[in-house]
Design an enzyme around this catalytic site. Structure first.
Site, mmCIF file in Angstrom:
data_model
loop_
_atom_site.group_PDB
_atom_site.id
_atom_site.type_symbol
_atom_site.label_atom_id
_atom_site.label_comp_id
_atom_site.label_asym_id
_atom_site.label_seq_id
_atom_site.Cartn_x
_atom_site.Cartn_y
_atom_site.Cartn_z
ATOM 1 N N GLN A 82 -3.936 -1.499 9.968
ATOM 2 C CA GLN A 82 -3.895 -2.806 9.327
ATOM 3 C C GLN A 82 -4.463 -3.881 10.271
ATOM 4 O O GLN A 82 -4.049 -3.967 11.425
ATOM 5 C CB GLN A 82 -2.433 -3.138 8.948
ATOM 6 C CG GLN A 82 -2.250 -4.445 8.207
ATOM 7 C CD GLN A 82 -2.899 -4.426 6.824
ATOM 8 O OE1 GLN A 82 -2.807 -3.461 6.087
ATOM 9 N NE2 GLN A 82 -3.589 -5.508 6.486
ATOM 10 N N ASP A 122 -10.780 3.424 5.331
ATOM 11 C CA ASP A 122 -11.333 2.065 5.239
ATOM 12 C C ASP A 122 -12.863 2.052 5.370
ATOM 13 O O ASP A 122 -13.487 1.005 5.126
ATOM 14 C CB ASP A 122 -10.714 1.167 6.322
ATOM 15 C CG ASP A 122 -9.479 0.419 5.816
ATOM 16 O OD1 ASP A 122 -9.357 0.236 4.590
ATOM 17 O OD2 ASP A 122 -8.651 0.013 6.656
ATOM 18 N N LYS A 140 0.841 -1.200 0.000
ATOM 19 C CA LYS A 140 0.000 0.000 0.000
ATOM 20 C C LYS A 140 0.878 1.253 0.000
ATOM 21 O O LYS A 140 0.630 2.209 -0.741
ATOM 22 C CB LYS A 140 -0.905 0.015 1.247
ATOM 23 C CG LYS A 140 -2.056 -0.978 1.177
ATOM 24 C CD LYS A 140 -2.773 -1.112 2.519
ATOM 25 C CE LYS A 140 -3.782 -2.262 2.473
ATOM 26 N NZ LYS A 140 -4.420 -2.517 3.783
#
Lengths: 288, 288
Positions: free
Chosen positions: A98, A121, A54
């Site tokens: 994460q 997210d 990412k």
């Protein structure tokens, strides 16, 4: 024999990334460099790999990218403090933590600590709630289901009145996916591991989306001929080969369209993450 | 002929109200009188009737009850100001805005203006999001679906692995209902007016929940023998008689259990509203 269209997530992701890069260039000219921060707790090799890829992608596209790494035994408070700092950092527009987190850290608490306007997210209850309520306005949406919607649109898959069956009910995939499809006027069924006769339900799907983490769960007899099949799974089989939740070789023979693993949903998720980071940077200018 | 159990919402609501009254008495002894405020905009006779009956019920149970009435042409800002005042009023634990609102007022804006800890209808995106994410902790949930869960529990209807079909996708009923049933490990299908073959879907339901506002939409051929049928609708037929979304007389012959209209879901919704006002009053003490 007629075979399914193989949905090319890799190619589509490249197109999205090219557009994202262009937008980053334009924003940088306006002195706004989109910035993403990733928080990683612990030493899980897969998580390390995901966060690194990412980060690399963000940098390639011209964004600012920060990685905050913490050891496995980090306290919840330390992570919350790091989030607070990033919330207040005007050069950061997107924050993600994460998964998975170690057991001493409450994931709900961490999710709610990210300011909704930087929650790239889309896991903050306020963003999930706005999505579920189908509110208008700008707010982030979980990247995997948002990427799937982009794929369905790119391949002109009709949604209105179609029966979409989603297998898996996580807040990463299944639940926001169900919300997006309801908002698109599909009839939506959500199955989980408690579902009694899974095949009887999936056989009815015009659009079948599978996110279970169980390799090759979905065989040919689970799929209605002509269905569009989206495979979110990514596992290793006994030989170490990457496989999805769908038995691709068998289902390809009867589906209308299908995503491969790898090269389907995966690249779209990361492209959507980058795209949404740019959106958050833009929206931050709108909101003052 | 074997007939369905008729789920007695009126009787169950009485039991809940008795418990609520007892809890109010206990709280008043601790110098905490639960308080509810209802905001009503406009002159809609049905809305007036509903708000009045909520207010009367709250007073009967020993709560403080405020009604803020505004004319049909009230500005959004006036309503937002009233909400702000009630948010800050320590004697008020529950705030609800009676639907529908006139067109000049943005319902999303109003919903988001109520502080989540006083959002007794559970419509604030943060509360809806917490529910959809199945977060732990204390937060309000929309009263109609919460009341339906209480009914299902009271009649010991199994949920795990059962196929629940919900017809209607509003944030008042369908969406929070779907969330509650997913959280209870049911397989959940949500249909709307775009659904192509509604009967084919509803015939699969072990639990069928209907909230469409279309009188007698659900006939016998829509229902699997042995299903539990919950009717949220309340309409008037040509003769002015109150009817539901389900053709009761026909479906009663094959369902395992069914709610009548009136006397089913309706009394449970208001009892749950009162119950949740007391919960919010209690939670307000926990949070400082």
């Amino acid at each position: 024999m007629k075979m399914a269209i193989v949905i090319d997530g890799k190619k589509l992701a490249k197109q999205i990334n090219a557009r994202t890069q262009q937008q980053v260039t334009e924003l940088v000219e306006q002195k706004i460099q989109p910035g993403i921060a990733v928080i990683l707790v612990g030493e899980d090799p897969a998580s390390k790999m995901y966060t690194r890829s990412k980060q690399r992608k963000a940098e390639t596209l011209g964004m600012k990218s920060i990685l905050k790494e913490f050891p496995q035994d980090t306290s919840e408070q330390t992570v919350l403090n790091a989030i607070k700092e990033l919330n207040e950092d005007a050069s950061i527009h997107a924050i993600l933590v994460q998964a998975p987190l170690p057991p001493q850290i409450d994931a709900d608490m961490v999710t709610s600590a990210i300011v909704p306007s930087k929650d790239v997210d889309g896991f903050h209850p306020q963003n999930l709630g706005r999505l579920y309520a189908n509110q208008h306005g700008n707010y982030p949406v979980a990247c995997t289901p948002k990427g799937i919607m982009t794929m369905l649109a790119a391949y002109q898959v009709p949604l209105t009145g179609q029966h979409a069956v989603i297998v898996g009910r996580s807040i990463l995939v299944g639940k926001p996916m169900a919300a997006l499809l309801m908002n698109a006027d599909a009839t939506v069924s959500v199955a989980g591991h408690h579902t009694k006769d899974l095949a009887a339900l999936t056989q009815q799907a015009d659009i079948l989306i599978v996110a279970t983490g169980i390799g090759h769960l979905i065989k040919a007899e689970f799929v209605k001929p002509g269905a569009v099949v989206i495979d979110v799974g990514i596992e290793h089989d006994q030989d170490g080969k990457l496989i999805g939740d769908v038995d691709f070789d068998a289902v390809e023979k009867l589906a209308r369209a299908i995503t491969p693993v790898p090269g389907g949903v995966g690249p779209m998720t990361i492209a959507t993450l980058m795209q949404q980071t740019v959106e958050l940077a833009k929206w931050s200018q709108l909101n003052g």
